[in-house]
Enzyme design. Structure first.
Site, mmCIF file in Angstrom:
data_model
loop_
_atom_site.group_PDB
_atom_site.id
_atom_site.type_symbol
_atom_site.label_atom_id
_atom_site.label_comp_id
_atom_site.label_asym_id
_atom_site.label_seq_id
_atom_site.Cartn_x
_atom_site.Cartn_y
_atom_site.Cartn_z
ATOM 1 N N LYS A 95 18.290 55.682 168.441
ATOM 2 C CA LYS A 95 19.760 55.637 168.575
ATOM 3 C C LYS A 95 20.307 55.332 167.184
ATOM 4 O O LYS A 95 20.279 54.194 166.722
ATOM 5 C CB LYS A 95 20.141 54.524 169.564
ATOM 6 N N GLU A 100 15.427 43.564 161.632
ATOM 7 C CA GLU A 100 15.748 43.492 160.198
ATOM 8 C C GLU A 100 17.253 43.362 160.109
ATOM 9 O O GLU A 100 17.993 44.300 160.394
ATOM 10 C CB GLU A 100 15.270 44.748 159.485
ATOM 11 N N CYS A 129 21.099 45.696 152.533
ATOM 12 C CA CYS A 129 20.720 44.397 153.097
ATOM 13 C C CYS A 129 20.111 43.484 152.047
ATOM 14 O O CYS A 129 20.286 42.269 152.089
ATOM 15 C CB CYS A 129 19.752 44.593 154.245
ATOM 16 N N GLU A 134 27.959 37.599 154.884
ATOM 17 C CA GLU A 134 27.568 38.898 154.334
ATOM 18 C C GLU A 134 28.808 39.796 154.265
ATOM 19 O O GLU A 134 29.426 40.074 155.288
ATOM 20 C CB GLU A 134 26.501 39.552 155.228
HETATM 21 P P1 NAD Z 1 25.318 46.958 163.551
HETATM 22 O O1 NAD Z 1 24.525 45.790 164.001
HETATM 23 O O2 NAD Z 1 26.766 46.980 163.827
HETATM 24 O O3 NAD Z 1 24.747 48.313 164.185
HETATM 25 C C1 NAD Z 1 23.409 48.715 164.009
HETATM 26 C C2 NAD Z 1 23.011 49.609 165.164
HETATM 27 O O4 NAD Z 1 23.025 48.849 166.367
HETATM 28 C C3 NAD Z 1 23.946 50.797 165.403
HETATM 29 O O5 NAD Z 1 23.180 51.919 165.750
HETATM 30 C C4 NAD Z 1 24.792 50.336 166.566
HETATM 31 O O6 NAD Z 1 25.306 51.384 167.330
HETATM 32 C C5 NAD Z 1 23.759 49.544 167.360
HETATM 33 N N1 NAD Z 1 24.324 48.551 168.290
HETATM 34 C C6 NAD Z 1 25.467 47.835 168.181
HETATM 35 N N2 NAD Z 1 25.632 47.028 169.251
HETATM 36 C C7 NAD Z 1 24.545 47.227 170.050
HETATM 37 C C8 NAD Z 1 24.129 46.672 171.301
HETATM 38 N N3 NAD Z 1 24.861 45.762 171.950
HETATM 39 N N4 NAD Z 1 22.969 47.109 171.823
HETATM 40 C C9 NAD Z 1 22.199 48.030 171.198
HETATM 41 N N5 NAD Z 1 22.556 48.590 170.014
HETATM 42 C C10 NAD Z 1 23.714 48.188 169.448
HETATM 43 O O7 NAD Z 1 25.003 47.107 161.999
HETATM 44 P P2 NAD Z 1 25.694 48.102 160.961
HETATM 45 O O8 NAD Z 1 27.080 47.617 160.722
HETATM 46 O O9 NAD Z 1 25.460 49.493 161.439
HETATM 47 O O10 NAD Z 1 24.789 47.892 159.656
HETATM 48 C C11 NAD Z 1 25.001 46.921 158.706
HETATM 49 C C12 NAD Z 1 24.087 45.738 158.911
HETATM 50 O O11 NAD Z 1 22.717 46.163 158.866
HETATM 51 C C13 NAD Z 1 24.203 44.689 157.821
HETATM 52 O O12 NAD Z 1 24.235 43.415 158.395
HETATM 53 C C14 NAD Z 1 22.930 44.868 157.007
HETATM 54 O O13 NAD Z 1 22.497 43.727 156.281
HETATM 55 C C15 NAD Z 1 21.968 45.263 158.062
HETATM 56 N N6 NAD Z 1 20.807 45.937 157.467
HETATM 57 C C16 NAD Z 1 19.628 45.237 157.405
HETATM 58 C C17 NAD Z 1 18.511 45.813 156.807
HETATM 59 C C18 NAD Z 1 17.213 45.045 156.697
HETATM 60 O O14 NAD Z 1 16.194 45.669 156.433
HETATM 61 N N7 NAD Z 1 17.198 43.734 156.883
HETATM 62 C C19 NAD Z 1 18.595 47.106 156.281
HETATM 63 C C20 NAD Z 1 19.820 47.786 156.364
HETATM 64 C C21 NAD Z 1 20.918 47.183 156.966
#
Ligand code: NAD
Length: 506
Positions: free
Chosen positions: A194, A269, A303, A400
């Site tokens: 997804k 992550e 991240c 963040e």
């Molecule tokens: P997000 O958590 O809003 O969304 C990530 C994914 O989760 C999307 O596909 C979203 O549709 C899905 N999602 C959202 N709510 C959900 C739920 N209730 N159930 C299942 N899936 C759900 O994150 P974002 O805004 O897309 O990305 C940015 C974040 O990602 C930042 O916090 C960043 O630090 C983190 N990130 C971490 C790493 C790492 O390796 N640690 C790498 C890249 C990004």
């Protein structure tokens, strides 16, 4: 016309050609080896460079997710039974195809995310490397250890856990999804992916590539949709055995709750507020290069960005002056321009979030410095930003921001640097700049973070563990760590003779 503007024009022309297909029909799902156009609800996918509509996307719901999980469930027995050497060949073919479609992937990703093409070209190649790395390890993924014990012989082996959910964010979607999908497939798991709703396009390319490479129908499925609906259904599905999630820490908590009922194994992550500590004895030229790169590349939407600069008071003013000079020269513009270093943020909503920290910084008493370069008139652009005079208890130093925004805090000595660095809810990465080797090692040991780089920016070595402490994650990726997540370990204990068995009721 300069060589650069010619390349820019060429990129624009090619990108519009590659994007045409997405403008014909709403972006479908990909289930059981076929595009799946079911469902009536759609949302717009927006181009961050001008906020125009790029395409429409179908929204997956519980029924569509269920079909994808059934496909993954049915494909699992055959895929897991395939010899690892065959999976290896298929996954190498996937890497070949990623390389051959590298330009298409990079251009589409660049338009869809707003990430400058100079970084997206490398990200596409990294994706191919991810496949090659795990393909080579597929034949040995099941191997275990032998544990002889007196009259018994124990040995372990690993088996793929089953169908897994892979949920990815929008910042560098193609590369990040391969980082999860490649080890899952190499281990023998089947997958339902997804992708993020703000940058969904390249996930479809990956699904097509995998099928073309020989991954059987049903092994790699894709459901588009929003997190709260498609993502939620996927994480709650009883036939999904594990969830590999990359995204925000708060979403991680939510997913853990959603998966609790069915006892899902999770790998998270999550976010970071990573310190980069610069001591007065550091090579300041190299430190400045690394600090600039780790916060202003990838639009700061990274991240592992070094979003908190802790700088020793004795060099604070001189070091900050260097950064101020450098941010003035960062090239902001169309992500398809090969000269662009900083593109637009992914979405207006995210732009508003990042911008709100500029207002907050002033309210909290920090000084805001932004490059005065004229920003494009439309799109989600934000100037590279420095918050100076910050204290670590301010929200700008704790939360963040996920944009090209660097918060600077000063410190007096090593003890204070370590205390400030660890005073955060996060623990993903830490960077240390010093010419004192023993101090470098001391800090590496003292920092509460999953990954420490000493005198270096983030340079990734695929066998090394990747992941975070505290609110930055659960579990590690990379090398064998990935297989440990996607596989169950089984112990087999065989009696070597007629050892004495306790007798009851004799
Ligand atoms: P997000 O958590 O809003 O969304 C990530 C994914 O989760 C999307 O596909 C979203 O549709 C899905 N999602 C959202 N709510 C959900 C739920 N209730 N159930 C299942 N899936 C759900 O994150 P974002 O805004 O897309 O990305 C940015 C974040 O990602 C930042 O916090 C960043 O630090 C983190 N990130 C971490 C790493 C790492 O390796 N640690 C790498 C890249 C990004």
């Amino acid at each position: 016309m300069t060589e650069r503007s010619e390349e820019h024009k060429r990129n624009q022309g090619k990108a519009s050609k590659y994007l045409e297909r997405f403008q014909q029909t709403p972006l479908p799902h990909f289930i059981n080896g076929k595009s799946d156009h079911s469902g009536d609800n759609t949302i717009e996918n927006i181009n961050p460079t001008d906020n125009s509509q790029l395409n429409l996307m179908l929204l997956g719901d519980t029924a569509i997710v269920d079909r994808a999980v059934v496909a993954a469930h049915e494909a699992f027995p055959k895929w897991q039974a395939m010899p690892g050497t065959e999976r290896k060949h298929i996954l190498h073919r996937a890497a070949d195809l990623i390389e051959s479609r590298g330009e298409e992937i990079a251009l589409i990703e660049s338009v869809d995310t707003g990430q400058p093409i100079r970084f997206m070209k490398k990200a596409a190649l990294r994706a191919a490397e991810n496949f090659r790395f795990f393909a080579d390890r597929a034949p040995d993924a099941r191997d275990g250890v032998s544990l002889p014990a007196g009259h018994h012989f124990n040995y372990t082996l690993r088996q793929p856990i089953g169908p897994v959910a892979i949920i990815t964010p929008w910042n560098t979607p193609f590369m990040l999804s391969t980082w999860k999908i490649a080890p899952a497939l190499a281990a023998g798991c089947t997958v339902v992916h997804k992708p993020a709703e703000w940058s969904p396009l390249t996930a479809t390319l990956l699904a097509e590539i995998l099928l073309e490479a020989g991954v059987p129908p049903g092994v790699a499925n894709l459901v588009n949709g929003i997190g709260e609906e498609a993502g939620r259904s996927l994480t709650e599905h009883s036939d999904i055995k594990a969830i590999a999630f990359v995204g925000e820490s708060s979403t991680g908590s939510q997913i853990m709750r959603q998966g609790a009922e069915t006892l899902k194994r999770v790998h998270f992550e999550l976010g970071g507020k990573n310190p980069v500590i610069v001591f007065e004895d550091a090579d300041l030229d190299r430190a400045a290069d690394a600090v600039m790169f780790m916060i202003y590349s990838l639009n700061g939407e990274r991240c592992t960005s070094s979003s908190r600069l802790l700088v020793q008071r004795s060099i604070h003013d001189a070091f900050v002056a260097r950064l101020r000079e450098r941010i003035k020269r960062i090239k902001i513009g169309d992500p398809l321009d090969p000269a662009t270093e900083l593109g637009p943020l992914i979405h207006q909503t995210h732009w508003e979030k990042v911008q709100s920290y500029v207002t907050l910084a002033k309210k909290e008493g920090a000084k805001v410095q932004q490059s005065s370069t004229k920003l494009p008139n439309e799109g989600n652009f934000i100037a590279p930003t420095l918050f100076t005079g910050a204290r670590n208890n301010m929200r700008i130093a704790r939360e963040e921001i996920f944009g090209p925004v660097l918060t600077v805090v000063s410190f007096d000595d090593e003890d204070q640097a370590l205390q400030i660095a660890n005073d955060t809810p996060y623990g993903l990465a830490g960077y240390v700049w010093t010419s004192n080797v023993t101090r470098g090692h001391r800090l590496a040991q003292g920092l509460d973070a999953g990954m420490i780089w000493v005198n270096s920016e983030n340079v990734r070595h695929l066998p090394a563990p990747f992941g975070g402490f505290k609110a930055s994650g659960i579990g590690r990726d990379g090398g064998d760590y990935s297989f440990d997540f996607y596989m169950e370990t089984k112990n087999v204990c065989v009696a070597l003779g007629n050892h004495a068995i306790p007798k009851l009721g004799s």
